[in-house]
Design a protein around this motif. Structure first.
Motif, PDB file in Angstrom:
ATOM      1  N   VAL A 370       0.836  -1.204   0.000  1.00  6.72           N
ATOM      2  CA  VAL A 370       0.000   0.000   0.000  1.00  6.72           C
ATOM      3  C   VAL A 370       0.872   1.255   0.000  1.00  6.72           C
ATOM      4  O   VAL A 370       0.585   2.234  -0.714  1.00  6.72           O
ATOM      5  CB  VAL A 370      -0.945  -0.006   1.220  1.00  6.72           C
ATOM      6  CG1 VAL A 370      -1.705   1.324   1.319  1.00  6.72           C
ATOM      7  CG2 VAL A 370      -1.924  -1.160   1.118  1.00  6.72           C
ATOM      8  N   LEU A 371       1.943   1.245   0.787  1.00  4.00           N
ATOM      9  CA  LEU A 371       2.812   2.416   0.873  1.00  4.00           C
ATOM     10  C   LEU A 371       3.521   2.725  -0.442  1.00  4.00           C
ATOM     11  O   LEU A 371       3.992   3.862  -0.642  1.00  4.00           O
ATOM     12  CB  LEU A 371       3.846   2.209   1.988  1.00  4.00           C
ATOM     13  CG  LEU A 371       3.296   2.257   3.423  1.00  4.00           C
ATOM     14  CD1 LEU A 371       4.352   1.809   4.410  1.00  4.00           C
ATOM     15  CD2 LEU A 371       2.813   3.661   3.760  1.00  4.00           C
ATOM     16  N   GLU A 372       3.616   1.758  -1.308  1.00  4.21           N
ATOM     17  CA  GLU A 372       4.250   1.982  -2.605  1.00  4.21           C
ATOM     18  C   GLU A 372       3.312   2.657  -3.592  1.00  4.21           C
ATOM     19  O   GLU A 372       3.741   3.099  -4.666  1.00  4.21           O
ATOM     20  CB  GLU A 372       4.737   0.641  -3.178  1.00  4.21           C
ATOM     21  CG  GLU A 372       5.883   0.021  -2.374  1.00  4.21           C
ATOM     22  CD  GLU A 372       6.208  -1.384  -2.839  1.00  4.21           C
ATOM     23  OE1 GLU A 372       5.508  -1.879  -3.751  1.00  4.21           O
ATOM     24  OE2 GLU A 372       7.159  -1.997  -2.292  1.00  4.21           O
ATOM     25  N   GLN A 373       2.041   2.751  -3.258  1.00  2.00           N
ATOM     26  CA  GLN A 373       1.062   3.360  -4.139  1.00  2.00           C
ATOM     27  C   GLN A 373       1.081   4.884  -3.979  1.00  2.00           C
ATOM     28  O   GLN A 373       1.598   5.421  -2.986  1.00  2.00           O
ATOM     29  CB  GLN A 373      -0.333   2.819  -3.841  1.00  2.00           C
ATOM     30  CG  GLN A 373      -0.476   1.314  -4.039  1.00  2.00           C
ATOM     31  CD  GLN A 373      -1.859   0.812  -3.641  1.00  2.00           C
ATOM     32  OE1 GLN A 373      -2.794   1.599  -3.536  1.00  2.00           O
ATOM     33  NE2 GLN A 373      -1.979  -0.499  -3.452  1.00  2.00           N
ATOM     34  N   PRO A 374       0.482   5.607  -4.924  1.00  2.00           N
ATOM     35  CA  PRO A 374       0.381   7.068  -4.783  1.00  2.00           C
ATOM     36  C   PRO A 374      -0.406   7.452  -3.524  1.00  2.00           C
ATOM     37  O   PRO A 374      -1.220   6.683  -3.009  1.00  2.00           O
ATOM     38  CB  PRO A 374      -0.359   7.495  -6.063  1.00  2.00           C
ATOM     39  CG  PRO A 374      -0.134   6.385  -7.023  1.00  2.00           C
ATOM     40  CD  PRO A 374      -0.040   5.130  -6.209  1.00  2.00           C
ATOM     41  N   TRP A 381      -7.661   3.843   0.097  1.00  2.00           N
ATOM     42  CA  TRP A 381      -7.564   2.524   0.758  1.00  2.00           C
ATOM     43  C   TRP A 381      -7.856   2.653   2.252  1.00  2.00           C
ATOM     44  O   TRP A 381      -8.599   1.846   2.826  1.00  2.00           O
ATOM     45  CB  TRP A 381      -6.165   1.960   0.527  1.00  2.00           C
ATOM     46  CG  TRP A 381      -5.869   0.684   1.261  1.00  2.00           C
ATOM     47  CD1 TRP A 381      -6.126  -0.593   0.852  1.00  2.00           C
ATOM     48  CD2 TRP A 381      -5.242   0.553   2.546  1.00  2.00           C
ATOM     49  NE1 TRP A 381      -5.707  -1.505   1.794  1.00  2.00           N
ATOM     50  CE2 TRP A 381      -5.157  -0.817   2.854  1.00  2.00           C
ATOM     51  CE3 TRP A 381      -4.739   1.466   3.480  1.00  2.00           C
ATOM     52  CZ2 TRP A 381      -4.601  -1.310   4.023  1.00  2.00           C
ATOM     53  CZ3 TRP A 381      -4.176   0.984   4.660  1.00  2.00           C
ATOM     54  CH2 TRP A 381      -4.116  -0.387   4.915  1.00  2.00           C
ATOM     55  N   PHE A 382      -7.294   3.668   2.883  1.00  2.00           N
ATOM     56  CA  PHE A 382      -7.519   3.863   4.322  1.00  2.00           C
ATOM     57  C   PHE A 382      -8.973   4.183   4.614  1.00  2.00           C
ATOM     58  O   PHE A 382      -9.572   3.626   5.537  1.00  2.00           O
ATOM     59  CB  PHE A 382      -6.620   4.983   4.846  1.00  2.00           C
ATOM     60  CG  PHE A 382      -6.899   5.345   6.281  1.00  2.00           C
ATOM     61  CD1 PHE A 382      -6.445   4.542   7.314  1.00  2.00           C
ATOM     62  CD2 PHE A 382      -7.642   6.475   6.600  1.00  2.00           C
ATOM     63  CE1 PHE A 382      -6.710   4.862   8.637  1.00  2.00           C
ATOM     64  CE2 PHE A 382      -7.912   6.794   7.925  1.00  2.00           C
ATOM     65  CZ  PHE A 382      -7.441   5.978   8.941  1.00  2.00           C
ATOM     66  N   ARG A 383      -9.599   5.057   3.820  1.00  2.00           N
ATOM     67  CA  ARG A 383     -10.996   5.426   4.073  1.00  2.00           C
ATOM     68  C   ARG A 383     -11.918   4.219   3.921  1.00  2.00           C
ATOM     69  O   ARG A 383     -12.830   4.017   4.727  1.00  2.00           O
ATOM     70  CB  ARG A 383     -11.423   6.547   3.125  1.00  2.00           C
ATOM     71  CG  ARG A 383     -10.947   7.922   3.540  1.00  2.00           C
ATOM     72  CD  ARG A 383     -11.702   9.005   2.769  1.00  2.00           C
ATOM     73  NE  ARG A 383     -11.438   8.902   1.340  1.00  2.00           N
ATOM     74  CZ  ARG A 383     -10.436   9.522   0.729  1.00  2.00           C
ATOM     75  NH1 ARG A 383      -9.607  10.280   1.430  1.00  2.00           N
ATOM     76  NH2 ARG A 383     -10.263   9.404  -0.575  1.00  2.00           N
TER      77      ARG A 383
END
Length: 398
Positions: A370-374, A381-383
């Motif tokens: 996930v951290l590699e995504q924009p 993703w978090f919401r």
């Protein structure tokens, strides 16, 4: 009887230094006392762990005094004074011995809490302790009148210890409240003694004292029936308070006692006994600043009060917090409270919040991906994952 003669002949004078030494030895043992440094109520309740031993000493000594009065036929020699008029001056040193032992326990608890003084502004707690010791003294005295002199002391001593200590191990929860056992289990940071526990112990011990005084005043069938009725009524009322509490005797601490720092956003409210409170507040502000910059909604306030409030996140851990625990607790405060169902999204979300807050790489491969995504994709993703935590029917993060 003159005071000098009373003290010279009382068994309590001999037992008092022995009891003080016993309390010191018991409470010096590792793991016996766990008061919270800086929290006076915790110091006050920690001293209650010595009460079973102190009550046993009071009962044994009072039984000896009762047997001595019976053997000497003192009641027959001074009928004008009345039985209570004779007994109470003899029992006063015994009760005072018990109060002295309790005072030693308070000192030991204060030492264990790095010199924190007990919070004596909460009088119901020491009042309950004094009533428990008075009840042990009076019932021990009655045992001395009824039982053979040599047997009365040991029987009263063992019986008082059993009544004070053993209800805590029973499966039925309410009897432990009658003798104040749950008071010993209080209080960590964020906890206070439940009023129902104090009412249960206070009513039961007051009824026991009244019943014992009635019996000691006049040993007739009428007073015996009245004493049993008083004790039964008191036990019934006290049990009603105890049954409302279950096994625990604590309630959340009053939010008014929180120490709040409102110098910046978010407002951070911690219990004043939290070690390194200034550093904890600074770390929370630093990490919530990073999370806010990453698009995470940060509430206006973070508090250790479990009740929370509007636009307020609840910091679920209390006491001494390591930097890692501060991060984890802050991250958890930014998510909805658990619903009691399986929520597979919670751990990845906590891992992502922790990684963003600290800037350290996560151990979870899903979070690393996930951290590699924009940034926008991470926020979405978090919401989605956070929203899934509000409904057990939602599937959670992908």
């Amino acid at each position: 009887m003159r005071l000098r003669t009373l003290l010279r002949s009382s068994s309590a004078v001999v037992l008092a230094p022995l009891l003080a030494g016993l309390v010191v030895l018991l409470l010096r043992a590792d793991g016996t006392l766990h008061p919270v440094p800086g929290y006076g109520l915790s110091v006050l309740t920690a001293a209650h762990s010595a009460l079973p031993y102190i009550a046993a000493a009071c009962a044994g000594s009072a039984a000896w005094e009762g047997g001595r009065l019976k053997q000497g036929r003192v009641f027959e020699q001074a009928p004008a004074r009345g039985r209570l008029g004779i007994a109470l001056p003899v029992l006063a040193p015994v009760w005072l011995m018990g109060l002295g032992g309790y005072a030693v326990a308070l000192v030991m608890a204060a030492v264990a809490a790095d010199g924190t003084a007990p919070d004596l502004s909460r009088p119901p707690i020491p009042a309950v302790a004094a009533l428990l010791l008075l009840a042990a003294t009076l019932t021990g005295y009655l045992a001395g009148l009824v039982l053979p002199r040599l047997a009365a002391g040991p029987v009263a001593l063992v019986g008082a210890f059993w009544v004070m200590a053993f209800p805590a191990s029973w499966q039925t929860p309410w009897p432990r409240h009658l003798v104040g056992n749950p008071i010993t289990g209080c209080c960590g940071v964020g906890q206070a003694v439940a009023p129902d526990t104090l009412w249960a112990a206070g009513i039961f011990t007051a009824a026991a004292c009244a019943a014992a005084l009635l019996t000691a005043h006049r040993a007739t069938v009428g007073t015996a029936v009245t004493a049993v009725a008083v004790l039964a009524l008191g036990t019934t009322l006290a049990a009603g308070f105890g049954q409302r509490m279950g096994y625990d005797g604590t309630v959340p601490r009053a939010a008014a006692e929180l120490a709040c720092d409102a110098s910046a956003r978010p407002r951070v409210c911690l219990w004043p006994e939290t070690p390194g409170r200034t550093a904890v507040v600074a770390q929370i502000r630093t990490e919530t600043g990073r999370l806010g910059a990453a698009g995470v909604p940060v509430p206006a306030a973070l508090t250790q009060d479990p009740a929370g409030g509007p636009d307020t996140g609840v910091l679920g851990r209390t006491g001494e917090l390591s930097p890692e625990e501060v991060t984890r607790t802050t991250a958890a405060a930014l998510l909805p409270a658990p619903l009691g169902c399986e929520q597979p999204a919670r751990e990845p979300l906590l891992g992502w919040l922790t990684a963003v807050a600290t800037g350290e790489p996560p151990s979870d491969a899903r979070v690393r991906a996930v951290l590699e995504q924009p940034r926008a994709a991470q926020s979405e993703w978090f919401r989605a994952g956070r929203d899934s935590l509000t409904d057990c029917g939602r599937s959670g993060v992908r």
